[in-house]
Scaffold this motif. Structure first.
Motif, PDB file in Angstrom:
ATOM      1  N   GLY A   1       0.817  -1.201   0.000  1.00 58.24           N
ATOM      2  CA  GLY A   1       0.000   0.000   0.000  1.00 58.24           C
ATOM      3  C   GLY A   1       0.849   1.249   0.000  1.00 58.24           C
ATOM      4  N   MET A   2       0.172   2.394   0.022  1.00 56.62           N
ATOM      5  CA  MET A   2       0.859   3.672  -0.058  1.00 56.62           C
ATOM      6  C   MET A   2       1.773   3.900   1.135  1.00 56.62           C
ATOM      7  N   PHE A   3       1.368   3.399   2.317  1.00 55.60           N
ATOM      8  CA  PHE A   3       2.202   3.613   3.495  1.00 55.60           C
ATOM      9  C   PHE A   3       3.542   2.897   3.330  1.00 55.60           C
ATOM     10  N   GLN A   4       3.499   1.658   2.806  1.00 52.28           N
ATOM     11  CA  GLN A   4       4.747   0.922   2.576  1.00 52.28           C
ATOM     12  C   GLN A   4       5.618   1.625   1.551  1.00 52.28           C
ATOM     13  N   TYR A   5       4.993   2.110   0.470  1.00 50.93           N
ATOM     14  CA  TYR A   5       5.759   2.830  -0.544  1.00 50.93           C
ATOM     15  C   TYR A   5       6.334   4.124   0.013  1.00 50.93           C
ATOM     16  N   GLY A   6       5.554   4.813   0.851  1.00 51.39           N
ATOM     17  CA  GLY A   6       6.050   6.051   1.449  1.00 51.39           C
ATOM     18  C   GLY A   6       7.246   5.818   2.351  1.00 51.39           C
ATOM     19  N   ILE A   7       7.176   4.772   3.204  1.00 50.24           N
ATOM     20  CA  ILE A   7       8.300   4.437   4.073  1.00 50.24           C
ATOM     21  C   ILE A   7       9.528   4.078   3.245  1.00 50.24           C
ATOM     22  N   SER A   8       9.315   3.290   2.177  1.00 52.61           N
ATOM     23  CA  SER A   8      10.442   2.888   1.323  1.00 52.61           C
ATOM     24  C   SER A   8      11.072   4.088   0.646  1.00 52.61           C
ATOM     25  N   LEU A   9      10.235   5.025   0.198  1.00 48.87           N
ATOM     26  CA  LEU A   9      10.763   6.219  -0.452  1.00 48.87           C
ATOM     27  C   LEU A   9      11.560   7.076   0.517  1.00 48.87           C
ATOM     28  N   LEU A  10      11.050   7.233   1.732  1.00 44.02           N
ATOM     29  CA  LEU A  10      11.776   8.014   2.743  1.00 44.02           C
ATOM     30  C   LEU A  10      13.124   7.385   3.068  1.00 44.02           C
ATOM     31  N   MET A  11      13.134   6.063   3.203  1.00 46.74           N
ATOM     32  CA  MET A  11      14.399   5.375   3.483  1.00 46.74           C
ATOM     33  C   MET A  11      15.361   5.507   2.318  1.00 46.74           C
ATOM     34  N   SER A  12      14.849   5.448   1.086  1.00 42.72           N
ATOM     35  CA  SER A  12      15.709   5.606  -0.094  1.00 42.72           C
ATOM     36  C   SER A  12      16.281   7.013  -0.154  1.00 42.72           C
ATOM     37  N   LEU A  13      15.450   8.018   0.128  1.00 45.02           N
ATOM     38  CA  LEU A  13      15.932   9.400   0.154  1.00 45.02           C
ATOM     39  C   LEU A  13      16.992   9.593   1.225  1.00 45.02           C
ATOM     40  N   LEU A  14      16.788   8.957   2.370  1.00 46.44           N
ATOM     41  CA  LEU A  14      17.762   9.069   3.456  1.00 46.44           C
ATOM     42  C   LEU A  14      19.101   8.472   3.065  1.00 46.44           C
TER      43      LEU A  14
ATOM     44  N   LEU B   1      21.652   5.812  -6.756  1.00 49.24           N
ATOM     45  CA  LEU B   1      21.425   4.986  -5.565  1.00 49.24           C
ATOM     46  C   LEU B   1      19.987   5.108  -5.074  1.00 49.24           C
ATOM     47  N   LEU B   2      19.390   6.309  -5.227  1.00 51.50           N
ATOM     48  CA  LEU B   2      17.993   6.512  -4.840  1.00 51.50           C
ATOM     49  C   LEU B   2      17.069   5.595  -5.633  1.00 51.50           C
ATOM     50  N   PHE B   3      17.262   5.546  -6.949  1.00 47.66           N
ATOM     51  CA  PHE B   3      16.389   4.737  -7.792  1.00 47.66           C
ATOM     52  C   PHE B   3      16.619   3.239  -7.578  1.00 47.66           C
ATOM     53  N   ILE B   4      17.823   2.870  -7.237  1.00 44.87           N
ATOM     54  CA  ILE B   4      18.114   1.451  -6.989  1.00 44.87           C
ATOM     55  C   ILE B   4      17.604   1.013  -5.615  1.00 44.87           C
TER      56      ILE B   4
ATOM     57  N   PRO C   1      13.225   0.170  -4.964  1.00 43.67           N
ATOM     58  CA  PRO C   1      12.665  -1.176  -5.134  1.00 43.67           C
ATOM     59  C   PRO C   1      13.352  -2.217  -4.259  1.00 43.67           C
ATOM     60  N   LEU C   2      14.632  -1.996  -3.959  1.00 38.88           N
ATOM     61  CA  LEU C   2      15.348  -2.949  -3.114  1.00 38.88           C
ATOM     62  C   LEU C   2      14.767  -2.962  -1.703  1.00 38.88           C
ATOM     63  N   ILE C   3      14.463  -1.795  -1.170  1.00 40.46           N
ATOM     64  CA  ILE C   3      13.891  -1.718   0.181  1.00 40.46           C
ATOM     65  C   ILE C   3      12.506  -2.360   0.206  1.00 40.46           C
ATOM     66  N   ILE C   4      11.696  -2.116  -0.842  1.00 41.21           N
ATOM     67  CA  ILE C   4      10.383  -2.774  -0.909  1.00 41.21           C
ATOM     68  C   ILE C   4      10.545  -4.287  -0.933  1.00 41.21           C
ATOM     69  N   PHE C   5      11.497  -4.774  -1.729  1.00 45.92           N
ATOM     70  CA  PHE C   5      11.757  -6.219  -1.807  1.00 45.92           C
ATOM     71  C   PHE C   5      12.162  -6.776  -0.443  1.00 45.92           C
ATOM     72  N   ILE C   6      13.044  -6.061   0.257  1.00 45.48           N
ATOM     73  CA  ILE C   6      13.497  -6.521   1.582  1.00 45.48           C
ATOM     74  C   ILE C   6      12.335  -6.535   2.578  1.00 45.48           C
ATOM     75  N   LEU C   7      11.507  -5.483   2.558  1.00 50.13           N
ATOM     76  CA  LEU C   7      10.360  -5.429   3.464  1.00 50.13           C
ATOM     77  C   LEU C   7       9.415  -6.605   3.231  1.00 50.13           C
ATOM     78  N   ARG C   8       9.177  -6.951   1.970  1.00 45.39           N
ATOM     79  CA  ARG C   8       8.239  -8.037   1.668  1.00 45.39           C
ATOM     80  C   ARG C   8       8.828  -9.402   2.013  1.00 45.39           C
ATOM     81  N   LYS C   9      10.136  -9.573   1.782  1.00 46.59           N
ATOM     82  CA  LYS C   9      10.777 -10.828   2.196  1.00 46.59           C
ATOM     83  C   LYS C   9      10.754 -10.963   3.713  1.00 46.59           C
ATOM     84  N   PHE C  10      11.003  -9.859   4.403  1.00 41.02           N
ATOM     85  CA  PHE C  10      10.966  -9.876   5.863  1.00 41.02           C
ATOM     86  C   PHE C  10       9.551 -10.152   6.357  1.00 41.02           C
ATOM     87  N   ARG C  11       8.547  -9.553   5.668  1.00 35.32           N
ATOM     88  CA  ARG C  11       7.145  -9.811   6.020  1.00 35.32           C
ATOM     89  C   ARG C  11       6.809 -11.288   5.876  1.00 35.32           C
ATOM     90  N   ASN C  12       7.224 -11.903   4.773  1.00 33.42           N
ATOM     91  CA  ASN C  12       6.938 -13.321   4.567  1.00 33.42           C
ATOM     92  C   ASN C  12       7.587 -14.183   5.645  1.00 33.42           C
TER      93      ASN C  12
END
Length: 489
Positions: free
Chosen positions: A294-307, A340-343, A346-357
């Motif tokens: 959802g948008m919250f997951q994408y928002g968190i991932s974007l913030l982490m990527s920006l950081l 690095l931001l663009f890479i 999606p990497l953070i989203i992938f990690i979050l979903r693997k961790f969720r599983n």
């Protein structure tokens, strides 16, 4: 223009063009006058003809309104040999009465399993029309559709009702299965306009099923509860307020009196309560809003990527702070930081979903350990359902393994006689139980137990499973025979 197609009529009955009209009831959404002239007007206005052999398609938006979350007015269940009559009924319901029908040749999703199509489309339908005939009663898929429709009619979450239509050659008192006998059927052999009667039953449900719904539920609800795989109770997690994230986590609320009643015994109630405690205290539920899609997951991932990108650029610039070569600073630090931001996003989203599983797997294992404490007494399993990631659920199903354990023990005994192994009956029973629990655990980890409707269908219903799916000993029998054959080779 689509041709008006008649169902078989009794001798001496009037044709469709000379029939009367369907009167409007106070509770009906709309009524349609079905005289020949008005019928032609409806067809001229709403039907696009595609030839005599094609299914007529109504212009989008010209059907009667549907309740929220519904895609079809009527799901049509019929045998393959009754396909022509079912198609006629579908055409007339759509052309004369503007009721959108689910007809499998047209509406099933290609390359999707038949049982998944049935489950999904039935959930999206307001009512289910069962076109009953000897071929329907002999069909495995039709039997599954009828049982699923009855089961879903008990669940208020689906708001599903059933309209049974006897097409031919059936004695309702003798031939119908027990779970369909309480329904009042429309008899196409006696009605001069069966399709109009279906329309009447759709808008005035008391004509067919509402009058007998209470009787049906009281008579067969207990039978359904006793089937292996049947859902006893389903609970939904609720979003809870949080000072930091404003509704960032989910919890399962305390059980109500109705929930306790559904669970039955004190042991089963304790089993569910302990499972709820485990789930509510888990990392997955405390951070569920982050882990679900959802948008919250994408928002968190974007913030982490920006950081990450900001830190990379800032550290690089600080090391070359004294340099006045702007182009060199840009090429050395800023461009790689943007890359690095663009890479990283999606990497953070992938990690979050693997961790969720991984968290889902660990939580299911913890719930399973609680199940084993009570299972011998309750024959119930509490399962985590994250099929819909938006709302986590806890589903309690029944599974009495005693009959499967006896059968599997017998298989092991026969196998030991062939191999001349010596075990007593207690050891065989223990081995059989361990094999069954391992198989159930495997199904649970793969999310199959909670989605019982998608389980493999058996050629016969050996041990009273819900929707006539293969019971665990049928699956184990195949495994034992396969291993035995492989060992001989």
């Amino acid at each position: 223009m689509a041709e008006h197609i008649e169902l078989p009529l009794c001798e001496g009955e009037p044709s469709a063009k000379s029939r009367g009209t369907i009167q409007e009831d106070n509770d009906s959404i709309s009524s349609v006058t079905c005289t020949g002239e008005n019928q032609s007007l409806l067809q001229n206005r709403y039907i696009e003809g595609h030839g005599d052999d094609d299914i007529d398609v109504l212009i989008e938006g010209k059907f009667d309104d549907l309740p929220p979350g519904k895609k079809y007015h009527i799901f049509i269940a019929h045998s393959a040999l009754d396909g022509d009559q079912a198609l006629q009924i579908c055409k007339e319901l759509e052309s004369r009465f503007l009721l959108k029908c689910m007809y499998f040749d047209r509406d099933f999703t290609p390359a999707k399993r038949i049982d998944e199509n049935i489950q999904h489309e039935m959930e999206k339908s307001v009512k289910v029309l069962l076109i009953l005939s000897p071929d329907f009663l002999d069909s495995h898929w039709c039997d599954m559709e009828a049982r699923l429709a009855v089961q879903m009619s008990f669940d208020r979450a689906f708001s599903l009702r059933i309209i049974p239509l006897i097409l031919r050659d059936i004695d309702a008192d003798k031939d119908l299965p027990p779970f369909l006998k309480p329904y009042v059927c429309i008899d196409a052999r006696k009605e001069y306009d069966s399709v109009a009667k279906i329309h009447e039953a759709f808008y005035h449900s008391g004509v067919v099923d509402a009058a007998h719904q209470a009787e049906l539920e009281s008579k067969f609800a207990e039978d359904n509860r006793n089937q292996n795989g049947a859902h006893l109770l389903e609970l939904e997690g609720k979003m809870m307020k949080s000072a930091c994230f404003n509704a960032s986590h989910f919890e399962f609320p305390d059980l109500t009196e109705r929930d306790y009643s559904c669970m039955g015994s004190i042991e089963a109630q304790n089993q569910l309560e302990r499972s709820i405690d485990v789930v509510n205290s888990s990392c997955l539920m405390r951070n569920y809003r982050i882990f679900k899609n959802g948008m919250f997951q994408y928002g968190i991932s974007l913030l982490m990527s920006l950081l990450v990108a900001f830190l990379y650029i800032t550290v690089g610039l600080s090391e070359t702070f004294g340099s006045r070569d702007v182009n060199d600073m840009w090429n050395t630090h800023v461009n790689p930081g943007i890359f690095l931001l663009f890479i990283s996003f999606p990497l953070i989203i992938f990690i979050l979903r693997k961790f969720r599983n991984k968290l889902i797997s660990l939580l299911r294992k913890s719930i399973w350990d609680r199940n084993l404490i009570y299972f011998d007494d309750t024959m119930c399993l509490v399962l985590l359902d994250v099929t819909d990631l938006g709302i986590p659920k806890l589903t309690t199903i029944r599974y009495d393994i005693s009959a499967c354990q006896e059968y599997t023990s017998l298989l092991l005994t026969k196998k030991s006689l062939v191999k001349q192994e010596v075990f007593d009956d207690i050891q065989f029973q223990a081995r059989a139980k361990a094999m069954i629990l391992r198989k159930l655990l495997e199904w649970n980890e793969r999310g199959r137990l909670v989605n019982w409707q998608y389980m493999e269908s058996g050629a016969y219903n050996r041990h009273n499973t819900w929707l006539r799916k293969s019971c665990v000993c049928q699956v184990l029998e195949k495994d034992i025979i396969t291993r035995d054959v492989a060992s001989r080779k």
